[in-house]
Scaffold this motif. Structure first.
Motif, mmCIF file in Angstrom:
data_model
loop_
_atom_site.group_PDB
_atom_site.id
_atom_site.type_symbol
_atom_site.label_atom_id
_atom_site.label_comp_id
_atom_site.label_asym_id
_atom_site.label_seq_id
_atom_site.Cartn_x
_atom_site.Cartn_y
_atom_site.Cartn_z
ATOM 1 N N GLU A 87 0.864 -1.176 0.000
ATOM 2 C CA GLU A 87 0.000 0.000 0.000
ATOM 3 C C GLU A 87 0.902 1.228 0.000
ATOM 4 O O GLU A 87 1.621 1.471 0.969
ATOM 5 N N LEU A 88 0.859 1.977 -1.091
ATOM 6 C CA LEU A 88 1.767 3.096 -1.280
ATOM 7 C C LEU A 88 1.148 4.390 -0.756
ATOM 8 O O LEU A 88 -0.025 4.680 -1.010
ATOM 9 N N SER A 89 1.953 5.173 -0.040
ATOM 10 C CA SER A 89 1.515 6.479 0.458
ATOM 11 C C SER A 89 1.701 7.495 -0.662
ATOM 12 O O SER A 89 2.818 7.899 -0.965
ATOM 13 N N GLY A 90 0.599 7.903 -1.274
ATOM 14 C CA GLY A 90 0.671 8.801 -2.410
ATOM 15 C C GLY A 90 0.100 10.171 -2.105
ATOM 16 O O GLY A 90 -0.640 10.366 -1.135
ATOM 17 N N ARG A 91 0.439 11.123 -2.938
ATOM 18 C CA ARG A 91 -0.108 12.481 -2.812
ATOM 19 C C ARG A 91 -0.178 13.096 -4.200
ATOM 20 O O ARG A 91 0.738 12.961 -5.007
ATOM 21 N N TRP A 92 -1.309 13.755 -4.451
ATOM 22 C CA TRP A 92 -1.496 14.465 -5.707
ATOM 23 C C TRP A 92 -1.116 15.917 -5.503
ATOM 24 O O TRP A 92 -1.654 16.594 -4.612
ATOM 25 N N TYR A 93 -0.168 16.384 -6.291
ATOM 26 C CA TYR A 93 0.307 17.756 -6.198
ATOM 27 C C TYR A 93 -0.144 18.516 -7.444
ATOM 28 O O TYR A 93 0.613 18.727 -8.373
ATOM 29 N N GLY A 94 -1.401 18.905 -7.459
ATOM 30 C CA GLY A 94 -1.913 19.661 -8.585
ATOM 31 C C GLY A 94 -2.169 21.101 -8.180
ATOM 32 O O GLY A 94 -1.553 21.622 -7.249
ATOM 33 N N SER A 95 -3.073 21.743 -8.875
ATOM 34 C CA SER A 95 -3.452 23.096 -8.489
ATOM 35 C C SER A 95 -4.288 23.039 -7.217
ATOM 36 O O SER A 95 -5.113 22.156 -7.036
ATOM 37 N N GLY A 96 -4.051 23.990 -6.302
ATOM 38 C CA GLY A 96 -4.766 23.983 -5.037
ATOM 39 C C GLY A 96 -4.088 23.077 -4.035
ATOM 40 O O GLY A 96 -2.970 22.595 -4.240
ATOM 41 N N PRO A 97 -4.780 22.804 -2.912
ATOM 42 C CA PRO A 97 -4.188 21.958 -1.859
ATOM 43 C C PRO A 97 -3.894 20.555 -2.371
ATOM 44 O O PRO A 97 -4.641 20.010 -3.189
#
Length: 283
Positions: free
Chosen positions: A62-72
């Motif tokens: 289970e990978l700890s992911g994060r989306w870094y797009g526009s906004g938070p």
């Protein structure tokens, strides 16, 4: 077939050793179980060696992911299945996340110490049983001292949920999906509407992840209401994603039992056809 594609051992934040987990999976009547510890493949070998006859192990993480797009930014988890554990770009990313989790644990312990709570790093590492120390292991130290009664209580706002909560570094989710695919595996978005954790992944983002190569989405999960599960199923069908279900078993750290939710055999067959990184291990 009874197929549970999301479980955790002492290699991350579960309370059952990988070998014990395999025995429990067989006793629970499972035919297939996936070991998906957080950001690590450390439990794969022990689990494979301990497989009872008739049980199949799907190796994953289970990978700890994060989306870094526009906004938070948006935090989310990816279940990666049957990838090559030696694929170096992915190995490096996983090591980065594990080290970040260890540093966060050390900082949280220092904050607790500053408030007069005598938890130590060696103690918390001991609860991790050779895995990566994290907040669930700090929770067990709090339980031992009688400050909280359960892991869930330890994650309340006055404890690890807010007052003693610190960020860690996650993988860029688009990078994670790409690396898992390059390593011969597939990615499934875990519990996308787990509102009790504050982890609701917006539908438009799920569509973007699908365009980037997301293979499936977890619909049936302990943190989803029946309405949540229906919503996820409808969205998955609209986007062409495979639909999975699983227990997210953590041993004594959660009340859910193995096989509480399962994945359909046809989806499992599609999973096997779509992956080339490593093969399931049959007992």
């Amino acid at each position: 077939m009874r197929i549970d594609l999301h479980t955790h051992s002492t290699a991350s934040d579960g309370t059952d050793a990988p070998d014990a987990l395999m025995r429990e999976a067989a006793e629970a009547g499972l035919d297939v179980v996936a070991l998906t510890d957080h950001d690590t493949t450390a439990g794969w070998q022990a689990a494979a060696k301990a497989l009872p006859p008739g049980l199949t192990l799907v190796c994953g993480a289970e990978l700890s992911g994060r989306w870094y797009g526009s906004g938070p930014s948006v935090g989310l988890h990816l279940l990666a299945y049957l990838f090559d554990p030696a694929y170096e770009p992915l190995v490096a990313e996983l090591a980065m996340v594990r080290r970040s989790r260890e540093i966060r644990a050390e900082k949280i312990i220092a904050l607790l110490n500053a408030d007069g709570i005598d938890i130590t790093v060696p103690e918390v590492s001991g609860y991790a049983a050779g895995g990566t120390a994290g907040r669930p292991h700090i929770a067990r130290a709090l339980i031992k001292r009688g400050l909280v009664k359960t892991v869930d209580e330890a994650f309340a706002p006055e404890w690890l949920g807010r007052r003693y909560r610190l960020p860690k570094t996650d993988m860029d989710v688009l990078t994670a999906i790409r690396l898992v695919g390059e390593a011969g595996g597939v990615s499934v978005l875990a519990h996308p509407r787990a509102g009790s954790r504050g982890h609701i992944v917006p539908d438009p983002l799920i569509a973007d992840l699908t365009a980037a190569g997301l293979w499936g989405v977890e619909a049936d999960h302990m943190d989803h209401t029946p309405e949540d599960a229906r919503h996820v199923r409808t969205l998955a069908r609209d986007l062409g994603l495979r639909i999975t279900g699983s227990s997210d078993y953590h041993g004594e750290n959660k009340t859910v039992r193995l096989g509480a939710f399962t994945t359909g055999p046809l989806v499992y067959e599609e999973l096997l056809s779509a992956t080339t990184g490593t093969a399931p291990v049959r007992g």
